[in-house]
Scaffold this motif. Sequence first.
Motif, short mmCIF file in Angstrom:
data_model
loop_
_atom_site.label_atom_id
_atom_site.label_comp_id
_atom_site.label_asym_id
_atom_site.label_seq_id
_atom_site.Cartn_x
_atom_site.Cartn_y
_atom_site.Cartn_z
N SER A 131 0.83 -1.21 0.00
CA SER A 131 0.00 0.00 0.00
C SER A 131 0.86 1.26 0.00
CB SER A 131 -0.93 0.01 1.21
OG SER A 131 -0.19 0.30 2.38
N GLU A 132 2.16 1.05 -0.13
CA GLU A 132 3.10 2.19 -0.08
C GLU A 132 2.80 3.07 1.11
OE1 GLU A 132 3.22 3.97 -3.96
OE2 GLU A 132 3.34 2.00 -4.95
N HIS A 133 2.82 2.48 2.25
CA HIS A 133 2.56 3.15 3.53
C HIS A 133 1.18 3.78 3.56
CE1 HIS A 133 6.79 2.42 3.81
NE2 HIS A 133 7.04 3.28 2.83
N GLY A 134 0.22 3.08 3.02
CA GLY A 134 -1.17 3.55 3.12
C GLY A 134 -1.56 4.57 2.08
N THR A 135 -0.77 4.70 1.01
CA THR A 135 -1.14 5.66 -0.02
C THR A 135 -1.62 4.99 -1.31
OG1 THR A 135 1.11 5.74 -0.86
CG2 THR A 135 0.51 7.36 0.84
N ALA A 136 -1.14 3.79 -1.56
CA ALA A 136 -1.50 3.12 -2.82
C ALA A 136 -2.71 2.22 -2.62
CB ALA A 136 -0.32 2.30 -3.33
N SER B 34 -8.17 2.08 8.27
CA SER B 34 -7.47 3.31 7.86
C SER B 34 -8.04 3.88 6.57
CB SER B 34 -6.00 3.01 7.65
OG SER B 34 -5.84 2.30 6.42
N ASP B 35 -7.57 5.06 6.22
CA ASP B 35 -7.99 5.67 4.97
C ASP B 35 -7.20 5.14 3.78
OD1 ASP B 35 -9.94 7.17 6.13
OD2 ASP B 35 -8.62 8.89 6.52
N SER B 36 -6.30 4.23 4.03
CA SER B 36 -5.54 3.61 2.94
C SER B 36 -6.53 3.13 1.88
CB SER B 36 -4.74 2.43 3.50
OG SER B 36 -3.91 1.91 2.49
#
Length: 887
Positions: free
Chosen positions: A333-338, A383-385
């Motif tokens: 998730s690339e630290h919750g961004t992808a 999370s908002d991921s």
Amino acid sequence: MPDSEKPTLLLVDGHSLAFRAFYALPIDSFVTRDGQHTNAIHGFLSMLILLLQKEKPTHLGVAFDISRFSFRNREYPEYKGTRGETPPEFKGQVPLLEEALHAMNITTISKEDFEADDILATLSLQGKQQGYRVLVVSGDRDTIQLVDDDVTLLYPNARGVSELKRYDEDAVRERYGIDPAQYPEIAALVGETSDNLPGVDKVGEKTAVKWIQQYGTAAELLEHADEISGVVGNNLREQRDRVVRNRKLNRLVRDVELPVSPHDLVRNPIDATAVREVFERLQFRTLLDRVIKLEGTADDQLVGDDERLPVAAIPAVRTMVDEELAKWLDTASEHGTAPLGLRIVTINGQVEGFGIASASESAWVPWAPGRPDYEALASWLASDSPKYLHEAKRQLKTLAGTGLELNGIAFDTTLGAWLLRPSTKADTLGGLTYYYLGETLPEPDPSQLVPETEAVSPATEAWYVFRLAGELASRLDPGSLSVSREIEVPLVPVLARMETQGVAVSAPVLAELNSRLGTQAAEIARQAYAEIGREVNLGSPKQLQEVLFDQLGMPKTRQNKTGFSTDAASLADLQDQHPHPFLELLLQHRDATKIRQIVETLEKGIGADGRVHTTYEQTGSATGRISSNDPNLQNIPIKTEVGREVRSAFQPGEGFETLLTADYSQIEMRIMAHLSEDEGLIEAFNSGEDLHRFVGARIFRVDPSEVTPVMRTKVKAMSYGLAYGLSAFGLSKQLRIETSEARELMADYFARFGAVRDYLRGVVEQARADGYTTTIFGRRRPFSDLTSTNRVLRENAERQALNSPIQGSAADIIKRAMLTIDADIRERMLGSRMLLQVHDELVFEVAPGELPELTEIVRTRMAGAATLSVPLEVQLGSGPNWDAAAH
DNA sequence: AAGGTGACGTA
DNA sequence: CGTACGTCACCTTG
């Protein structure tokens, strides 16, 4: 080269075969819901599929006539002159057939000034010369002349197009006693009635064959015409011009200049997307399967939109828990961004695990409640991921009771597909994968206890969801993408909560109503039976027709598929023309039983918690509205007194104080005022005067205080009808006034509110040019029938197009209001809850003491959901039940 | 048993 | 010959 090794070129006369199919198949059995006839298309394609399976052609082309006129008409204007008008039911089918063929990647060929048979003649000659085995399919006998060593004719028999008679050289010799090339010589002598080409009087096939066997050609025969004795000899000499003309006209042209040659006709893979689209429109389900099967199942045979999509390799599934999962989630998730694709698996309502996938990796995460080692999973879910899901609302609801929270839904493939094609019903993940990615996702048949196909891992499903989301998002225009992001996706959890909460319904109130209506219906039925002297099933239109039209001899009403209509409007007409107590009793019986039905459905829908939980279908309408089902809570009666009693059964649940209802006042008319920028209408809404009174005053040129109830009713019907594309005829029918008066009313209306008419016209024009309509917030609805030559289809599409921006914008607006209201309720941690949405109305259950605050939130948020050139007025009311809360 | 049709409830 | 839905009962078809 031996024949079996030669490539096979199949050439079809599209027009003549479609026409044969048209007469071979019952016209009424092949009609789409929109009234488009499809029997010719169906018959043609069915025949073609059989041919493709049987003959396995390597090359294929279908020729069409461009018009009824060709060079032959110039030389002989009467040619085909006796042919009647093409049946209108056939006409519209040819363009659709061509469209279907194009979707199947089959080349169609036509040439100005030539007939399809000339094209077949040219291509068959070229094909033969270039070493093909040629099959010609035509219903025109003139094509017999094309038959030779390499060319075989397939000719439909009298029964239609499903059986084709094979004419090779031997078959022609056997049937006619001459060489195929000599057939036109015979035809010239005999003539062709259907082409309006008379032959020599008294000369039939027998005589003609005898002559041609002797002389070889018609020309040679004419040279020796004086040798022929008897009446036929005289006729031949007198009518020699006919023979010359016929022979000239029935010679097929074998050197037409064409844009294609046989090798261009090599068969290509079908365009699966387009085929689905066209066949769906034609409502061909079995044919679709047959076409798909034709292609085999090889994925590389299928092409998507316009390019072939590479088939990505399915990533290996890794089963992960604990620390390995934590690490992978963080990286993937690339630290919750992808974004990652997510699939939640339940068995009997219990969550079993999660499939999670990126573009190149996929993971299976087994899950059991109460285990402490899934922190990474729980925190990623909450999370908002960003997450991509299919049927997000359904998936979200499965988490209820697990203690797991799901946030960060970024895309829902169900919603994305619906925004692209809002008129189609929701498809499965496998269906979308096939349609948009051109790949097959094995899905077990739910009807089989032991499925033939093994389902893929949920992790792999998540991978497909991920890829599908990307594909769908890339196909969405910016406006639709913003509707997805700003409205539809955020609405998912809101609707999920509304469904889960349900609405409290009083079982005793319903039970009392049910039994009262039951008694009433029985009593009415008894009286009705007495009137007609026998007992019939009052719910059976068929039996009612017997009573009304046979027994009571009433005048016939509007015709429908099964006879004559017995609907409420028809019965009201009958009551005028042919009064009878039975009619009134029948209507009363209908009212009572209909409401009883609704009551019973509601009673069955009450859950263990004493509440009714509907399901909102977010993709249920083509305009953007939400629909409600199982049970439908958007059609609870309101118009009649007993109907309102049903509403009184909807009450605040235990621990709640009251119900609050809020609805938009005349939102569609306000949207029309905004979109049309009609100054009069805008003034009407800004004046504070009652809308219909204001409009009535303008139309009838009187003071608002002088607008009578009758005038107001007419104006109201007119205003509401406008947004639906109402015609003068329809208006006259509804108001039971003369068409001329309705026409005048409409003229007067538009004289005062001309911008409204201009706007409505403009919408349709724009839609015709663009192929779609757009709402205020960018939601699109595509239309294909606006350019149809079929009037019924076209005018239907026009009314839909004119209505869609209005109904759709209203849907956008209330959805936006729902989002902000829900956010406010949660932010302020209110106990009150939003329960129902009925298109322009919201119903809330109010926690003790919260009524003032909630009322203020709802009023502000609904009114502020859009900024139009007229205010959005909201009517609010509260009370101990839904009926009492209404204002 | 499944699907189509007519009728009718709502906005 | 007015848009958008869902549900029911009846009836025919397989």
